[in-house]
Motif scaffolding. Sequence first.
Motif, PDB file in Angstrom:
ATOM      1  N   THR A 261      23.095  10.154 -16.868  1.00 27.55           N
ATOM      2  CA  THR A 261      22.393  11.444 -16.835  1.00 27.55           C
ATOM      3  C   THR A 261      20.979  11.342 -17.379  1.00 27.55           C
ATOM      4  O   THR A 261      20.412  12.322 -17.806  1.00 27.55           O
ATOM      5  CB  THR A 261      23.183  12.483 -17.647  1.00 27.55           C
ATOM      6  OG1 THR A 261      23.304  12.014 -19.007  1.00 27.55           O
ATOM      7  CG2 THR A 261      24.555  12.702 -17.079  1.00 27.55           C
ATOM      8  N   VAL A 262      20.419  10.132 -17.347  1.00 26.23           N
ATOM      9  CA  VAL A 262      19.080   9.948 -17.903  1.00 26.23           C
ATOM     10  C   VAL A 262      18.029  10.766 -17.173  1.00 26.23           C
ATOM     11  O   VAL A 262      16.978  11.074 -17.705  1.00 26.23           O
ATOM     12  CB  VAL A 262      18.720   8.445 -17.878  1.00 26.23           C
ATOM     13  CG1 VAL A 262      17.229   8.234 -17.855  1.00 26.23           C
ATOM     14  CG2 VAL A 262      19.304   7.755 -19.101  1.00 26.23           C
ATOM     15  N   GLU A 263      18.321  11.168 -15.948  1.00 29.05           N
ATOM     16  CA  GLU A 263      17.341  11.926 -15.179  1.00 29.05           C
ATOM     17  C   GLU A 263      17.312  13.401 -15.568  1.00 29.05           C
ATOM     18  O   GLU A 263      16.736  14.213 -14.879  1.00 29.05           O
ATOM     19  CB  GLU A 263      17.654  11.803 -13.677  1.00 29.05           C
ATOM     20  CG  GLU A 263      17.599  10.379 -13.148  1.00 29.05           C
ATOM     21  CD  GLU A 263      16.246   9.741 -13.335  1.00 29.05           C
ATOM     22  OE1 GLU A 263      15.231  10.465 -13.266  1.00 29.05           O
ATOM     23  OE2 GLU A 263      16.188   8.532 -13.566  1.00 29.05           O
ATOM     24  N   GLY A 264      17.930  13.779 -16.669  1.00 23.63           N
ATOM     25  CA  GLY A 264      17.946  15.173 -17.097  1.00 23.63           C
ATOM     26  C   GLY A 264      16.595  15.618 -17.617  1.00 23.63           C
ATOM     27  O   GLY A 264      15.581  14.961 -17.427  1.00 23.63           O
ATOM     28  N   ASP A 265      16.582  16.775 -18.311  1.00 28.36           N
ATOM     29  CA  ASP A 265      15.309  17.287 -18.794  1.00 28.36           C
ATOM     30  C   ASP A 265      14.791  16.419 -19.938  1.00 28.36           C
ATOM     31  O   ASP A 265      15.461  15.513 -20.435  1.00 28.36           O
ATOM     32  CB  ASP A 265      15.437  18.750 -19.215  1.00 28.36           C
ATOM     33  CG  ASP A 265      16.405  18.934 -20.384  1.00 28.36           C
ATOM     34  OD1 ASP A 265      16.357  18.128 -21.331  1.00 28.36           O
ATOM     35  OD2 ASP A 265      17.207  19.889 -20.340  1.00 28.36           O
ATOM     36  N   GLU A 266      13.563  16.722 -20.354  1.00 30.12           N
ATOM     37  CA  GLU A 266      12.879  15.871 -21.335  1.00 30.12           C
ATOM     38  C   GLU A 266      13.650  15.775 -22.644  1.00 30.12           C
ATOM     39  O   GLU A 266      13.759  14.704 -23.242  1.00 30.12           O
ATOM     40  CB  GLU A 266      11.466  16.404 -21.587  1.00 30.12           C
ATOM     41  CG  GLU A 266      10.642  15.508 -22.514  1.00 30.12           C
ATOM     42  CD  GLU A 266       9.225  16.009 -22.662  1.00 30.12           C
ATOM     43  OE1 GLU A 266       8.549  15.559 -23.590  1.00 30.12           O
ATOM     44  OE2 GLU A 266       8.816  16.863 -21.842  1.00 30.12           O
ATOM     45  N   ASP A 267      14.227  16.881 -23.097  1.00 31.54           N
ATOM     46  CA  ASP A 267      14.981  16.851 -24.339  1.00 31.54           C
ATOM     47  C   ASP A 267      16.178  15.917 -24.230  1.00 31.54           C
ATOM     48  O   ASP A 267      16.528  15.208 -25.171  1.00 31.54           O
ATOM     49  CB  ASP A 267      15.450  18.260 -24.712  1.00 31.54           C
ATOM     50  CG  ASP A 267      14.280  19.140 -25.162  1.00 31.54           C
ATOM     51  OD1 ASP A 267      13.257  18.561 -25.557  1.00 31.54           O
ATOM     52  OD2 ASP A 267      14.408  20.371 -25.101  1.00 31.54           O
ATOM     53  N   ASP A 268      16.820  15.892 -23.061  1.00 28.86           N
ATOM     54  CA  ASP A 268      17.955  14.999 -22.863  1.00 28.86           C
ATOM     55  C   ASP A 268      17.509  13.545 -22.930  1.00 28.86           C
ATOM     56  O   ASP A 268      18.162  12.699 -23.539  1.00 28.86           O
ATOM     57  CB  ASP A 268      18.621  15.267 -21.518  1.00 28.86           C
ATOM     58  CG  ASP A 268      19.472  16.535 -21.534  1.00 28.86           C
ATOM     59  OD1 ASP A 268      19.716  17.076 -20.449  1.00 28.86           O
ATOM     60  OD2 ASP A 268      19.870  16.968 -22.632  1.00 28.86           O
ATOM     61  N   VAL A 269      16.392  13.233 -22.278  1.00 27.12           N
ATOM     62  CA  VAL A 269      15.900  11.855 -22.235  1.00 27.12           C
ATOM     63  C   VAL A 269      15.616  11.333 -23.638  1.00 27.12           C
ATOM     64  O   VAL A 269      15.928  10.185 -23.970  1.00 27.12           O
ATOM     65  CB  VAL A 269      14.637  11.759 -21.349  1.00 27.12           C
ATOM     66  CG1 VAL A 269      14.010  10.371 -21.460  1.00 27.12           C
ATOM     67  CG2 VAL A 269      14.979  12.065 -19.905  1.00 27.12           C
ATOM     68  N   THR A 270      15.056  12.163 -24.491  1.00 29.49           N
ATOM     69  CA  THR A 270      14.708  11.696 -25.837  1.00 29.49           C
ATOM     70  C   THR A 270      15.942  11.317 -26.643  1.00 29.49           C
ATOM     71  O   THR A 270      15.857  10.502 -27.560  1.00 29.49           O
ATOM     72  CB  THR A 270      13.915  12.775 -26.603  1.00 29.49           C
ATOM     73  OG1 THR A 270      14.732  13.946 -26.767  1.00 29.49           O
ATOM     74  CG2 THR A 270      12.636  13.143 -25.875  1.00 29.49           C
ATOM     75  N   ARG A 271      17.084  11.850 -26.279  1.00 30.11           N
ATOM     76  CA  ARG A 271      18.316  11.529 -27.014  1.00 30.11           C
ATOM     77  C   ARG A 271      18.773  10.100 -26.752  1.00 30.11           C
ATOM     78  O   ARG A 271      19.594   9.557 -27.486  1.00 30.11           O
ATOM     79  CB  ARG A 271      19.430  12.508 -26.638  1.00 30.11           C
ATOM     80  CG  ARG A 271      19.137  13.957 -27.017  1.00 30.11           C
ATOM     81  CD  ARG A 271      20.257  14.862 -26.566  1.00 30.11           C
ATOM     82  NE  ARG A 271      21.512  14.551 -27.265  1.00 30.11           N
ATOM     83  CZ  ARG A 271      22.710  14.922 -26.807  1.00 30.11           C
ATOM     84  NH1 ARG A 271      22.812  15.579 -25.668  1.00 30.11           N
ATOM     85  NH2 ARG A 271      23.795  14.606 -27.489  1.00 30.11           N
ATOM     86  N   TYR A 272      18.247   9.484 -25.702  1.00 29.06           N
ATOM     87  CA  TYR A 272      18.620   8.109 -25.373  1.00 29.06           C
ATOM     88  C   TYR A 272      17.708   7.083 -26.060  1.00 29.06           C
ATOM     89  O   TYR A 272      17.781   5.901 -25.771  1.00 29.06           O
ATOM     90  CB  TYR A 272      18.574   7.900 -23.863  1.00 29.06           C
ATOM     91  CG  TYR A 272      19.684   8.614 -23.133  1.00 29.06           C
ATOM     92  CD1 TYR A 272      20.895   7.976 -22.867  1.00 29.06           C
ATOM     93  CD2 TYR A 272      19.520   9.924 -22.718  1.00 29.06           C
ATOM     94  CE1 TYR A 272      21.915   8.646 -22.203  1.00 29.06           C
ATOM     95  CE2 TYR A 272      20.533  10.592 -22.045  1.00 29.06           C
ATOM     96  CZ  TYR A 272      21.730   9.952 -21.795  1.00 29.06           C
ATOM     97  OH  TYR A 272      22.733  10.610 -21.140  1.00 29.06           O
ATOM     98  N   GLY A 273      16.879   7.552 -26.962  1.00 25.94           N
ATOM     99  CA  GLY A 273      15.986   6.646 -27.672  1.00 25.94           C
ATOM    100  C   GLY A 273      14.577   6.691 -27.114  1.00 25.94           C
ATOM    101  O   GLY A 273      14.387   6.705 -25.888  1.00 25.94           O
ATOM    102  N   MET A 274      13.591   6.764 -28.001  1.00 26.42           N
ATOM    103  CA  MET A 274      12.178   6.767 -27.610  1.00 26.42           C
ATOM    104  C   MET A 274      11.439   5.790 -28.515  1.00 26.42           C
ATOM    105  O   MET A 274      11.642   5.788 -29.739  1.00 26.42           O
ATOM    106  CB  MET A 274      11.572   8.165 -27.760  1.00 26.42           C
ATOM    107  CG  MET A 274      12.267   9.255 -26.946  1.00 26.42           C
ATOM    108  SD  MET A 274      12.014   9.107 -25.163  1.00 26.42           S
ATOM    109  CE  MET A 274      10.281   9.593 -25.040  1.00 26.42           C
ATOM    110  N   VAL A 275      10.573   4.981 -27.928  1.00 27.58           N
ATOM    111  CA  VAL A 275       9.872   3.968 -28.720  1.00 27.58           C
ATOM    112  C   VAL A 275       8.393   3.945 -28.355  1.00 27.58           C
ATOM    113  O   VAL A 275       8.017   4.159 -27.196  1.00 27.58           O
ATOM    114  CB  VAL A 275      10.506   2.571 -28.511  1.00 27.58           C
ATOM    115  CG1 VAL A 275      10.392   2.125 -27.066  1.00 27.58           C
ATOM    116  CG2 VAL A 275       9.892   1.547 -29.451  1.00 27.58           C
TER     117      VAL A 275
END
Length: 490
Positions: A261-275
């Motif tokens: 589900t990585v293609e979700g909204d921006e808030d969802d994407v940040t939950r998968y790690g941001m560097v």
Amino acid sequence: MSAERPSLPPVRLNSEAELARDALAAPLFVRAVKLARWAGPDTRVGAGGELVEAQLPAAAEHLGLPADDDGAAYASEAWRLAVDTGLLDVTDPEEEGTDGAEAEGTVSAGENLALLTGGSPQDVLAIWLDGLDAVHADATAPALDDFADLVGEDGSIDFDALDWDPEAEAEFLDGVLGNLYLLTLADKGAGEGPVPLPALAASMIVPDDMGEPTDDILEQVSEAMMRLDDQFRLLEPIGIVEYRPVDEALMVEEGEASVDTVEGDEDDVTRYGMVKLTPLGLYGIRARMLEAGVDAPAVGDLADKGADALLDGIAHYPESAARAEVELWLAGYADGAVSAAAELLAAARGADEGAPLRRLHCQQALALAGPEAEPAVRAVLGDQELGGLARVWLAERGAADVPAPPEDMIFWLAIDTIAAHLDADGELDELQGLIEGLSAQHSGFFDEVWRVDHPATADVLEAMGRLHSDKKAAKDARKAAFKARSRAGG
């Protein structure tokens, strides 16, 4: 021959003084320095230079860490860094203590500890880079969650059972950091925001020509994400990245994060790690790449070189980086604007493939040199290769008494200018506009231009035939290209 393109765009680094301050403020480095200054004659170490377990609580307390396993682990990590970076010198213990117990060694302040306050920024950064190497090695070490399973009945360790290839692990992490470096420099600095961890993992695993990733590829990406999550948690305290870890709520039973589900909204994407690489991280990763033989230029590299190295070096730099490099070069030129302009013009001469682009960058560099350069520019008005750009420079400054160019110089300059922009790989719309604008300035342009004695005449006319939006003009350009080839005997 055209200037060789660097494998990476040039990076604009902070000053060494700023970078050294960042290094000294890196949390892990701060803890290592504190422990190096805390250690004394009574501090005992084991055979591997590690702080003995009995002293870990006191070390953690000195660092303001909790008196638990986590505090002891952080203290041990900081101690290892202090030893690895020469902030502490370890005296090897005797093989066995007098009472039969495991022997202990002692430590003393290392030479590098004094350099942190009495040395130069370069000294501080050299010590910090040693620390980065040590942390990088820790980050690529095998996970030993089931270490007991690796120990045989005779006490030996079955390293083959680890399924660990140190070179492959280091190569993968370096590849990830290299991609992060490139993304940070991409799009003229627009890539300075944080990068989603799934995208970074996918950049190393998903083939470029793959459409929809297969389940197997997605599983590999998930596994890589979790490994990178651990690694970035280790790398962040040394100061090279800002990292938002993977949300533990996303973990699945196998200990992996699902990327479906990585293609979700921006808030969802940040939950998968941001560097995100820090300015210190840009410096550190570039230093590692240079050591590995990668061409990783930085703005300022050419400031003390000759004009020939400057013009060749910036040949394929982005516009902003090229301008910054020229400004630094001019600022450091001790002999004045006239001499600087004369050296730039001399370096711009030539009939090789890269010469048109050198002349274009010479013209842009002269625009930064100021009106003081005018005597050097006027001195080349009669030069076939430089007279045209000299007239452009003088006209742009509203200079008086600028002689009109002969017709053959006008055509020569048109060919040279288009050749430079073709080599620069600029935007297609801009190139089309240039081609159509230059060819429209002179009636019967294609009837005359094929006679121009320029090495790129035929190639330029062929390009004009492909790119000109007017069909008749494009056909005339192709005819002129044929005549130019025939004239040149090709």
